[in-house]
Structures are given as C-alpha cells and as structure tokens.
Design a protein around this motif. Structure first.
Motif, mmCIF file in Angstrom:
data_model
loop_
_atom_site.group_PDB
_atom_site.id
_atom_site.type_symbol
_atom_site.label_atom_id
_atom_site.label_comp_id
_atom_site.label_asym_id
_atom_site.label_seq_id
_atom_site.Cartn_x
_atom_site.Cartn_y
_atom_site.Cartn_z
ATOM 1 N N ALA A 33 -8.582 14.425 -5.386
ATOM 2 C CA ALA A 33 -7.848 15.662 -5.108
ATOM 3 C C ALA A 33 -6.405 15.413 -4.691
ATOM 4 O O ALA A 33 -5.572 16.297 -4.816
ATOM 5 C CB ALA A 33 -8.566 16.459 -4.018
ATOM 6 N N CYS A 34 -6.099 14.206 -4.201
ATOM 7 C CA CYS A 34 -4.745 14.005 -3.664
ATOM 8 C C CYS A 34 -3.979 12.829 -4.244
ATOM 9 O O CYS A 34 -2.781 12.954 -4.502
ATOM 10 C CB CYS A 34 -4.784 13.870 -2.146
ATOM 11 N N ALA A 35 -4.576 11.681 -4.456
ATOM 12 C CA ALA A 35 -3.766 10.508 -4.788
ATOM 13 C C ALA A 35 -4.249 9.690 -5.981
ATOM 14 O O ALA A 35 -3.479 8.889 -6.502
ATOM 15 C CB ALA A 35 -3.663 9.587 -3.569
ATOM 16 N N LEU A 36 -5.469 9.852 -6.422
ATOM 17 C CA LEU A 36 -5.929 9.054 -7.553
ATOM 18 C C LEU A 36 -5.356 9.601 -8.853
ATOM 19 O O LEU A 36 -5.183 10.805 -9.015
ATOM 20 C CB LEU A 36 -7.451 9.031 -7.619
ATOM 21 N N VAL A 37 -5.053 8.686 -9.755
ATOM 22 C CA VAL A 37 -4.518 9.053 -11.070
ATOM 23 C C VAL A 37 -5.474 8.525 -12.135
ATOM 24 O O VAL A 37 -6.477 7.882 -11.822
ATOM 25 C CB VAL A 37 -3.084 8.483 -11.274
ATOM 26 N N SER A 38 -5.147 8.764 -13.377
ATOM 27 C CA SER A 38 -5.954 8.246 -14.470
ATOM 28 C C SER A 38 -6.091 6.731 -14.321
ATOM 29 O O SER A 38 -5.129 6.039 -13.995
ATOM 30 C CB SER A 38 -5.269 8.585 -15.800
ATOM 31 N N GLU A 39 -7.269 6.221 -14.541
ATOM 32 C CA GLU A 39 -7.539 4.787 -14.389
ATOM 33 C C GLU A 39 -6.564 3.945 -15.211
ATOM 34 O O GLU A 39 -6.122 2.895 -14.765
ATOM 35 C CB GLU A 39 -8.964 4.554 -14.882
ATOM 36 N N THR A 40 -6.217 4.389 -16.401
ATOM 37 C CA THR A 40 -5.320 3.616 -17.264
ATOM 38 C C THR A 40 -3.869 3.663 -16.792
ATOM 39 O O THR A 40 -3.051 2.887 -17.259
ATOM 40 C CB THR A 40 -5.392 4.128 -18.711
ATOM 41 N N SER A 41 -3.544 4.552 -15.874
ATOM 42 C CA SER A 41 -2.178 4.665 -15.373
ATOM 43 C C SER A 41 -1.882 3.724 -14.220
ATOM 44 O O SER A 41 -0.730 3.515 -13.859
ATOM 45 C CB SER A 41 -1.913 6.105 -14.906
ATOM 46 N N CYS A 42 -2.904 3.163 -13.639
ATOM 47 C CA CYS A 42 -2.768 2.421 -12.382
ATOM 48 C C CYS A 42 -2.917 0.914 -12.583
ATOM 49 O O CYS A 42 -3.899 0.467 -13.174
ATOM 50 C CB CYS A 42 -3.812 2.919 -11.379
ATOM 51 N N GLU A 43 -1.977 0.154 -12.050
ATOM 52 C CA GLU A 43 -2.036 -1.314 -12.100
ATOM 53 C C GLU A 43 -3.198 -1.878 -11.306
ATOM 54 O O GLU A 43 -3.676 -2.968 -11.589
ATOM 55 C CB GLU A 43 -0.772 -1.918 -11.470
ATOM 56 N N ILE A 80 0.837 -1.207 0.000
ATOM 57 C CA ILE A 80 0.000 0.000 0.000
ATOM 58 C C ILE A 80 0.869 1.254 0.000
ATOM 59 O O ILE A 80 0.591 2.217 -0.712
ATOM 60 C CB ILE A 80 -0.981 -0.031 1.185
ATOM 61 N N LEU A 81 1.957 1.236 0.757
ATOM 62 C CA LEU A 81 2.884 2.368 0.784
ATOM 63 C C LEU A 81 3.524 2.586 -0.583
ATOM 64 O O LEU A 81 3.521 3.704 -1.113
ATOM 65 C CB LEU A 81 3.970 2.146 1.840
ATOM 66 N N ALA A 82 4.054 1.527 -1.184
ATOM 67 C CA ALA A 82 4.698 1.658 -2.498
ATOM 68 C C ALA A 82 3.705 2.131 -3.552
ATOM 69 O O ALA A 82 4.017 2.988 -4.393
ATOM 70 C CB ALA A 82 5.333 0.331 -2.917
ATOM 71 N N HIS A 83 2.494 1.589 -3.502
ATOM 72 C CA HIS A 83 1.476 1.967 -4.482
ATOM 73 C C HIS A 83 1.074 3.439 -4.334
ATOM 74 O O HIS A 83 0.981 4.180 -5.315
ATOM 75 C CB HIS A 83 0.269 1.046 -4.332
ATOM 76 N N THR A 84 0.860 3.867 -3.100
ATOM 77 C CA THR A 84 0.470 5.257 -2.867
ATOM 78 C C THR A 84 1.608 6.199 -3.249
ATOM 79 O O THR A 84 1.376 7.229 -3.898
ATOM 80 C CB THR A 84 0.060 5.470 -1.397
ATOM 81 N N LEU A 85 2.832 5.856 -2.894
ATOM 82 C CA LEU A 85 3.979 6.686 -3.261
ATOM 83 C C LEU A 85 4.109 6.777 -4.779
ATOM 84 O O LEU A 85 4.405 7.844 -5.324
ATOM 85 C CB LEU A 85 5.263 6.140 -2.637
ATOM 86 N N SER A 86 3.854 5.701 -5.474
ATOM 87 C CA SER A 86 3.889 5.717 -6.932
ATOM 88 C C SER A 86 2.898 6.742 -7.486
ATOM 89 O O SER A 86 3.235 7.529 -8.385
ATOM 90 C CB SER A 86 3.564 4.322 -7.473
ATOM 91 N N HIS A 87 1.694 6.758 -6.948
ATOM 92 C CA HIS A 87 0.691 7.723 -7.412
ATOM 93 C C HIS A 87 1.120 9.160 -7.114
ATOM 94 O O HIS A 87 0.962 10.047 -7.962
ATOM 95 C CB HIS A 87 -0.662 7.432 -6.755
#
Length: 177
Positions: free
Chosen positions: A134-144, A31-38
């Motif tokens: 507003a803070c951590a979500l990215v484009s749906e196609t960008s996320c694994e 969860i940490l790595a994924h959130t940091l990636s975003h």
C-alpha cells in the motif's frame, strides 16, 4: 539505529536459513536511499502516467565515501509505456521539488497503518519494516533489491517518533506553511 540493526538481524537470519554467506551490512544511508527511490517511483508513476512496472531504479550508495549517495529512476520498457516521454522533464529544477514533496508527504500515512508502521519485519524474510504494497513496494522487476530493505520510517519517521525520519524537519516546516 535500532531499525537498521533489526533489518540486518533479519537479513543474517535469512542468510543462515538459506545456507548463504552474509554479503554485507546494510546502512541507514542505503535503506533511506532505497526507500526514497521507491516512493519517488510511485509518485512519478502518478505524475507521468507510466505504469509502475515500466520504471526501474539504480542505487548508488557507497558507505565508505559518505559524501555522495544517489539514485536513478529510468524507463526500461520496450512497450509503448517506455515511450510516453516526460520522465526526464520531471527532473527539472522547477518540477522535481514538487514531486519530492508529494512523494514524502504521501509516505506519512499508509492505509495499512498502524500495522505497517509498527512492523518489526514484513515481506520476504521479514526484510522490510514500515513498507508494504500500500505504501512503498513497487513492481518486483523495478527493484534492484527484490522489494527488500525498505523502511518508510527512515524517510518520514513514525507517529510516536517522527524525529527518526530523515525529512522530519522539512515535514514540520511544510506543516507550518
């Protein structure tokens, strides 16, 4: 650990509702790595001029071998967005620390706080905690992971419990100057 348990409980409930098997337990490391990636994708988008949808992530998290965890952010666009250049140069030793600091600093506050920060589950199947558009979500196609399994608090802590954030000591040092 309470936050990790909560996300895994939400995941199990979503699987049960969909009639699917639970594939795995998600770790705090994941969860940490994924959130940091975003957070890094959002910051790189600002720094390099790429649109958010032209950046992609690849997560490398092996919970059995905890000596290594990684993430890769790359362009995967056939449009002009993918040819802007400069993304690779952002990884240079004299540039990347500033990008990381800016990404972490920006995660300290969300325009939807305190609702975002205090959430016990938001988004698709309540699979995010402190993470919204507003803070951590990215484009749906960008996320694994389809913009799920994110928690900004694991990166920066919360207002009431800053020490739960991985970067809490670094943030305190930055605050002191």
């Amino acid at each position: 650990q309470r936050r990790v348990v909560l996300l895994n409980d939400n995941y199990r409930e979503a699987c049960a509702r969909a009639g699917r098997e639970v594939e795995r337990e998600y770790s705090a490391r994941f969860i940490l790595a994924h959130t940091l990636s975003h957070l890094l994708m959002k910051q790189l988008s600002l720094e390099c001029g790429y649109s958010g949808s032209s950046l992609r992530e690849r997560l490398y998290v092996n919970d059995e071998d905890q000596s290594q965890t990684g993430l890769m952010i790359y362009t995967a666009s056939s449009s002009a967005d993918g040819t802007l250049g400069g993304l690779v140069s952002q990884g240079a030793a004299d540039i990347f620390p500033g990008i990381l600091e800016a990404a972490v600093q920006s995660a300290r506050w969300c325009s939807s706080d305190p609702l975002c920060e205090e959430s016990d589950g938001q988004g698709n199947n309540a699979m995010n905690l402190a993470a919204c558009h507003a803070c951590a979500l990215v484009s749906e196609t960008s996320c694994e992971e389809r913009n799920m399994l994110l928690d900004r608090a694991m990166v920066v802590g919360t207002t009431s419990t800053p020490a739960i954030g991985y970067f809490h000591q670094i943030l305190a040092d930055w605050d002191r100057g």
